[in-house]
Design a protein around this motif. Structure first.
Motif, PDB file in Angstrom:
ATOM      1  N   PHE A  52       0.857  -1.170   0.000  1.00 14.38           N
ATOM      2  CA  PHE A  52       0.000   0.000   0.000  1.00 14.38           C
ATOM      3  C   PHE A  52       0.905   1.235   0.000  1.00 14.38           C
ATOM      4  CE2 PHE A  52      -2.538  -3.386   1.773  1.00 14.38           C
ATOM      5  CZ  PHE A  52      -3.791  -3.187   1.224  1.00 14.38           C
ATOM      6  N   ASP A  53       0.777   2.049  -1.033  1.00 11.21           N
ATOM      7  CA  ASP A  53       1.617   3.227  -1.188  1.00 11.21           C
ATOM      8  C   ASP A  53       1.336   4.226  -0.060  1.00 11.21           C
ATOM      9  OD1 ASP A  53       1.977   6.150  -2.411  1.00 11.21           O
ATOM     10  OD2 ASP A  53       3.338   4.797  -3.466  1.00 11.21           O
ATOM     11  N   GLU A  54       2.387   4.594   0.671  1.00  6.08           N
ATOM     12  CA  GLU A  54       2.230   5.480   1.825  1.00  6.08           C
ATOM     13  C   GLU A  54       1.693   6.852   1.412  1.00  6.08           C
ATOM     14  OE1 GLU A  54       2.618   5.083   5.156  1.00  6.08           O
ATOM     15  OE2 GLU A  54       2.738   2.949   4.700  1.00  6.08           O
ATOM     16  N   ARG A  55       2.200   7.396   0.319  1.00  6.96           N
ATOM     17  CA  ARG A  55       1.751   8.722  -0.132  1.00  6.96           C
ATOM     18  C   ARG A  55       0.276   8.686  -0.493  1.00  6.96           C
ATOM     19  NH1 ARG A  55       0.970  10.797  -4.914  1.00  6.96           N
ATOM     20  NH2 ARG A  55       1.908   8.995  -5.949  1.00  6.96           N
ATOM     21  N   GLU A  56      -0.141   7.634  -1.195  1.00  9.89           N
ATOM     22  CA  GLU A  56      -1.539   7.535  -1.582  1.00  9.89           C
ATOM     23  C   GLU A  56      -2.448   7.349  -0.367  1.00  9.89           C
ATOM     24  OE1 GLU A  56      -1.861   4.416  -4.429  1.00  9.89           O
ATOM     25  OE2 GLU A  56      -0.876   5.548  -6.028  1.00  9.89           O
ATOM     26  N   LEU A  57      -1.978   6.600   0.636  1.00  6.35           N
ATOM     27  CA  LEU A  57      -2.767   6.437   1.851  1.00  6.35           C
ATOM     28  C   LEU A  57      -2.951   7.775   2.563  1.00  6.35           C
ATOM     29  CD1 LEU A  57      -1.474   3.094   3.446  1.00  6.35           C
ATOM     30  CD2 LEU A  57      -3.741   3.545   2.519  1.00  6.35           C
ATOM     31  N   ALA A 129      -6.943  -0.090 -11.357  1.00  7.28           N
ATOM     32  CA  ALA A 129      -6.086   0.487 -12.393  1.00  7.28           C
ATOM     33  C   ALA A 129      -4.643   0.623 -11.924  1.00  7.28           C
ATOM     34  CB  ALA A 129      -6.618   1.861 -12.820  1.00  7.28           C
ATOM     35  N   ASP A 130      -4.406   0.770 -10.595  1.00  5.45           N
ATOM     36  CA  ASP A 130      -3.052   1.027 -10.101  1.00  5.45           C
ATOM     37  C   ASP A 130      -2.334  -0.227  -9.634  1.00  5.45           C
ATOM     38  OD1 ASP A 130      -4.606   0.540  -7.895  1.00  5.45           O
ATOM     39  OD2 ASP A 130      -3.751   2.145  -6.681  1.00  5.45           O
ATOM     40  N   LEU A 131      -2.886  -1.380  -9.934  1.00  5.79           N
ATOM     41  CA  LEU A 131      -2.243  -2.625  -9.543  1.00  5.79           C
ATOM     42  C   LEU A 131      -0.958  -2.800 -10.349  1.00  5.79           C
ATOM     43  CD1 LEU A 131      -3.234  -4.851  -7.553  1.00  5.79           C
ATOM     44  CD2 LEU A 131      -3.872  -6.175  -9.570  1.00  5.79           C
ATOM     45  N   ASN A 132       0.174  -3.121  -9.678  1.00  6.53           N
ATOM     46  CA  ASN A 132       1.396  -3.306 -10.452  1.00  6.53           C
ATOM     47  C   ASN A 132       1.394  -4.681 -11.118  1.00  6.53           C
ATOM     48  OD1 ASN A 132       2.747  -5.338  -8.767  1.00  6.53           O
ATOM     49  ND2 ASN A 132       3.133  -3.697  -7.295  1.00  6.53           N
ATOM     50  N   ALA A 133       2.312  -4.860 -12.072  1.00  6.39           N
ATOM     51  CA  ALA A 133       2.312  -6.068 -12.911  1.00  6.39           C
ATOM     52  C   ALA A 133       2.487  -7.333 -12.085  1.00  6.39           C
ATOM     53  CB  ALA A 133       3.417  -5.962 -13.959  1.00  6.39           C
ATOM     54  N   GLU A 136      -0.711  -8.153 -10.227  1.00  2.00           N
ATOM     55  CA  GLU A 136      -1.697  -8.662 -11.178  1.00  2.00           C
ATOM     56  C   GLU A 136      -1.388 -10.114 -11.545  1.00  2.00           C
ATOM     57  OE1 GLU A 136      -3.628  -7.538 -15.557  1.00  2.00           O
ATOM     58  OE2 GLU A 136      -2.154  -6.216 -14.621  1.00  2.00           O
ATOM     59  N   ALA A 137      -0.104 -10.404 -11.807  1.00  2.19           N
ATOM     60  CA  ALA A 137       0.290 -11.774 -12.150  1.00  2.19           C
ATOM     61  C   ALA A 137      -0.008 -12.733 -11.003  1.00  2.19           C
ATOM     62  CB  ALA A 137       1.782 -11.808 -12.495  1.00  2.19           C
ATOM     63  N   MET A 138       0.270 -12.313  -9.773  1.00  2.02           N
ATOM     64  CA  MET A 138       0.011 -13.163  -8.615  1.00  2.02           C
ATOM     65  C   MET A 138      -1.491 -13.391  -8.427  1.00  2.02           C
ATOM     66  SD  MET A 138       2.899 -11.665  -5.979  1.00  2.02           S
ATOM     67  CE  MET A 138       2.476 -12.788  -4.659  1.00  2.02           C
ATOM     68  N   GLY A 139      -2.285 -12.382  -8.772  1.00  2.53           N
ATOM     69  CA  GLY A 139      -3.734 -12.548  -8.718  1.00  2.53           C
ATOM     70  C   GLY A 139      -4.206 -13.601  -9.701  1.00  2.53           C
ATOM     71  N   TYR A 140      -3.690 -13.547 -10.937  1.00  2.00           N
ATOM     72  CA  TYR A 140      -4.045 -14.553 -11.936  1.00  2.00           C
ATOM     73  C   TYR A 140      -3.612 -15.941 -11.463  1.00  2.00           C
ATOM     74  CZ  TYR A 140      -4.769 -10.681 -15.211  1.00  2.00           C
ATOM     75  OH  TYR A 140      -5.210  -9.548 -15.830  1.00  2.00           O
ATOM     76  N   ARG A 141      -2.406 -16.029 -10.914  1.00  2.00           N
ATOM     77  CA  ARG A 141      -1.897 -17.327 -10.463  1.00  2.00           C
ATOM     78  C   ARG A 141      -2.776 -17.895  -9.356  1.00  2.00           C
ATOM     79  NH1 ARG A 141      -0.400 -21.403 -12.152  1.00  2.00           N
ATOM     80  NH2 ARG A 141       1.024 -20.252 -13.515  1.00  2.00           N
ATOM     81  N   GLN A 142      -3.210 -17.041  -8.416  1.00  2.00           N
ATOM     82  CA  GLN A 142      -4.080 -17.518  -7.346  1.00  2.00           C
ATOM     83  C   GLN A 142      -5.405 -18.036  -7.888  1.00  2.00           C
ATOM     84  OE1 GLN A 142      -3.738 -13.966  -4.604  1.00  2.00           O
ATOM     85  NE2 GLN A 142      -3.769 -15.587  -3.096  1.00  2.00           N
ATOM     86  N   LYS A 186      11.565  -0.432  -9.406  1.00  2.00           N
ATOM     87  CA  LYS A 186      12.853  -0.121 -10.026  1.00  2.00           C
ATOM     88  C   LYS A 186      12.950  -0.719 -11.426  1.00  2.00           C
ATOM     89  CE  LYS A 186      15.221   0.184  -5.567  1.00  2.00           C
ATOM     90  NZ  LYS A 186      16.280  -0.389  -4.691  1.00  2.00           N
ATOM     91  N   LEU A 187      12.206  -1.792 -11.663  1.00  2.00           N
ATOM     92  CA  LEU A 187      12.053  -2.381 -12.993  1.00  2.00           C
ATOM     93  C   LEU A 187      10.591  -2.273 -13.395  1.00  2.00           C
ATOM     94  CD1 LEU A 187      14.066  -5.750 -12.876  1.00  2.00           C
ATOM     95  CD2 LEU A 187      14.726  -3.667 -14.074  1.00  2.00           C
ATOM     96  N   THR A 188      10.348  -2.032 -14.677  1.00  2.00           N
ATOM     97  CA  THR A 188       8.982  -2.058 -15.176  1.00  2.00           C
ATOM     98  C   THR A 188       8.654  -3.462 -15.675  1.00  2.00           C
ATOM     99  OG1 THR A 188       9.555  -1.522 -17.465  1.00  2.00           O
ATOM    100  CG2 THR A 188       9.258   0.332 -15.939  1.00  2.00           C
ATOM    101  N   ALA A 189       7.370  -3.690 -15.966  1.00  2.00           N
ATOM    102  CA  ALA A 189       6.971  -4.988 -16.506  1.00  2.00           C
ATOM    103  C   ALA A 189       7.672  -5.245 -17.834  1.00  2.00           C
ATOM    104  CB  ALA A 189       5.457  -5.041 -16.675  1.00  2.00           C
ATOM    105  N   GLY A 190       7.869  -4.199 -18.627  1.00  2.00           N
ATOM    106  CA  GLY A 190       8.566  -4.345 -19.906  1.00  2.00           C
ATOM    107  C   GLY A 190      10.002  -4.805 -19.715  1.00  2.00           C
ATOM    108  N   HIS A 191      10.704  -4.218 -18.741  1.00  2.00           N
ATOM    109  CA  HIS A 191      12.065  -4.667 -18.424  1.00  2.00           C
ATOM    110  C   HIS A 191      12.063  -6.137 -18.016  1.00  2.00           C
ATOM    111  CE1 HIS A 191      12.879  -0.240 -17.467  1.00  2.00           C
ATOM    112  NE2 HIS A 191      13.720  -0.543 -18.443  1.00  2.00           N
ATOM    113  N   ALA A 192      11.132  -6.484 -17.119  1.00  2.00           N
ATOM    114  CA  ALA A 192      11.093  -7.847 -16.589  1.00  2.00           C
ATOM    115  C   ALA A 192      10.782  -8.866 -17.680  1.00  2.00           C
ATOM    116  CB  ALA A 192      10.065  -7.934 -15.459  1.00  2.00           C
ATOM    117  N   ARG A 193       9.867  -8.528 -18.589  1.00  2.00           N
ATOM    118  CA  ARG A 193       9.538  -9.464 -19.675  1.00  2.00           C
ATOM    119  C   ARG A 193      10.758  -9.748 -20.537  1.00  2.00           C
ATOM    120  NH1 ARG A 193       4.415  -6.863 -19.805  1.00  2.00           N
ATOM    121  NH2 ARG A 193       5.180  -5.327 -21.294  1.00  2.00           N
ATOM    122  N   ALA A 194      11.592  -8.742 -20.722  1.00  2.00           N
ATOM    123  CA  ALA A 194      12.797  -8.934 -21.532  1.00  2.00           C
ATOM    124  C   ALA A 194      13.755  -9.929 -20.877  1.00  2.00           C
ATOM    125  CB  ALA A 194      13.498  -7.592 -21.750  1.00  2.00           C
ATOM    126  N   LEU A 195      13.678 -10.071 -19.557  1.00  2.00           N
ATOM    127  CA  LEU A 195      14.619 -10.917 -18.829  1.00  2.00           C
ATOM    128  C   LEU A 195      14.158 -12.362 -18.677  1.00  2.00           C
ATOM    129  CD1 LEU A 195      15.508  -8.427 -15.946  1.00  2.00           C
ATOM    130  CD2 LEU A 195      16.902  -8.963 -17.954  1.00  2.00           C
TER     131      LEU A 195
END
Length: 295
Positions: A52-57, A129-133, A136-142, A186-195
């Motif tokens: 939970f993002d502290e600034r947003e809270l 909308a603000d769920l990080n990649a 979201e992936a862990m939600g699909y896996r569950q 620190k990494l985006t989903a695009g960076h991670a997909r490349a790896l």
């Protein structure tokens, strides 16, 4: 036996159920509109959203101080503690309301079992909308692990393409240090997909972060790492380059997502045989694979 409810009811459907005219499910409702003391509300231990993002809270808390909590929480009677309620949806509002010094919260209360609570919590989080990649992936896996949903079924229910779901699930095959960089932003989903296809993704991930590389630069770095032969040992046998068809690539992605290990398929052109390779990164992954295959 009561028929299984379809996937994708989501928060709006849940609220619609509460507001609708009495039906056969009427006994499931406890109180359709209540004000619940905040100290009698407990978080859901199975909540898939952990960050939970502290600034947003703080921003939400400021809004609540000024205007109050507009959207009610979805609660159920706590399965263990009497006279308390467990959050089904709305933990952010509950956390922010505590910061704002609010003593009671508006709530819709439903009698839901553990399976329904988890499924609704996952679906509501995926729809944010603000769920990080990674979340979201862990939600699909569950949803796939706990409820047996396929990628195709998830895509239909949530309005996502199968390739979108498969690409996100592939991120879960990355080692934990890389996932932590993704979790921290620190990494985006695009960076991670490349790896995902890189034999040793962690050093490259650190390099991407340290140099502030773009996704395109990360993709070039990853391609170079895959193409570079080992520095020691005999030269690898050169094999003719074969372009895999779309079905084979899709099957590789599905198996990679299902096993959480990198899977490659080498099908001999014009033949009926080939090789299926599963790459593991450590002994724990090998042990998990052995247990899965021996069931």
């Amino acid at each position: 036996m009561e028929p299984r409810k379809g996937l994708g009811r989501g928060l709006s459907a849940l609220l619609a159920d509460v507001a609708s005219a009495p039906t056969e499910e009427a006994p499931r409702r406890v109180v359709p509109d209540s004000s619940i003391p905040i100290d009698r509300i407990r978080p859901n231990p199975g909540q898939p959203r952990r960050d939970f993002d502290e600034r947003e809270l703080e921003e939400l808390a400021a809004s609540i101080r000024e205007k109050g909590v507009i959207q009610p929480l979805i609660l159920r009677p706590h399965p263990v503690e009497p006279e308390t309620w467990e959050i089904v949806a709305g933990e952010r509002r509950w956390r922010a309301a505590q910061r704002a010094g609010i003593h009671a919260l508006p709530a819709v209360i439903r009698a839901l079992d553990d399976t329904e609570v988890l499924e609704l919590a996952i679906i509501e989080n995926i729809q944010r909308a603000d769920l990080n990649a990674l979340e979201e992936a862990m939600g699909y896996r569950q949803l796939m692990d706990r409820f047996g949903h396929t990628q195709e079924r998830l895509g239909e229910a949530l309005g996502k393409s199968r390739s979108h779901i498969a690409n996100l699930l592939r991120l879960l095959t990355l080692p934990e240090p890389v996932l932590e960089l993704l979790r921290e932003g620190k990494l985006t989903a695009g960076h991670a997909r490349a790896l995902v296809t890189v034999p040793s993704p962690e050093p490259l991930a650190r390099q991407i972060v340290e140099k502030g590389l773009s996704v395109r630069q990360a993709e070039q770095l990853a391609r170079a790492a895959v193409a570079t032969p080992p520095s020691a040992g005999p030269a690898p046998v050169q094999r003719p380059t074969v372009t895999k068809d779309a079905d084979t690539r899709a099957l590789e992605e599905d198996l990679t997502a299902a096993l959480r290990l990198k899977v490659t398929i080498e099908h001999r052109a014009g033949g009926r045989s080939g090789e299926l390779r599963i790459r593991y990164g450590n002994l724990e992954e090998l042990d998990g694979l052995c247990q899965l295959l021996s069931r």
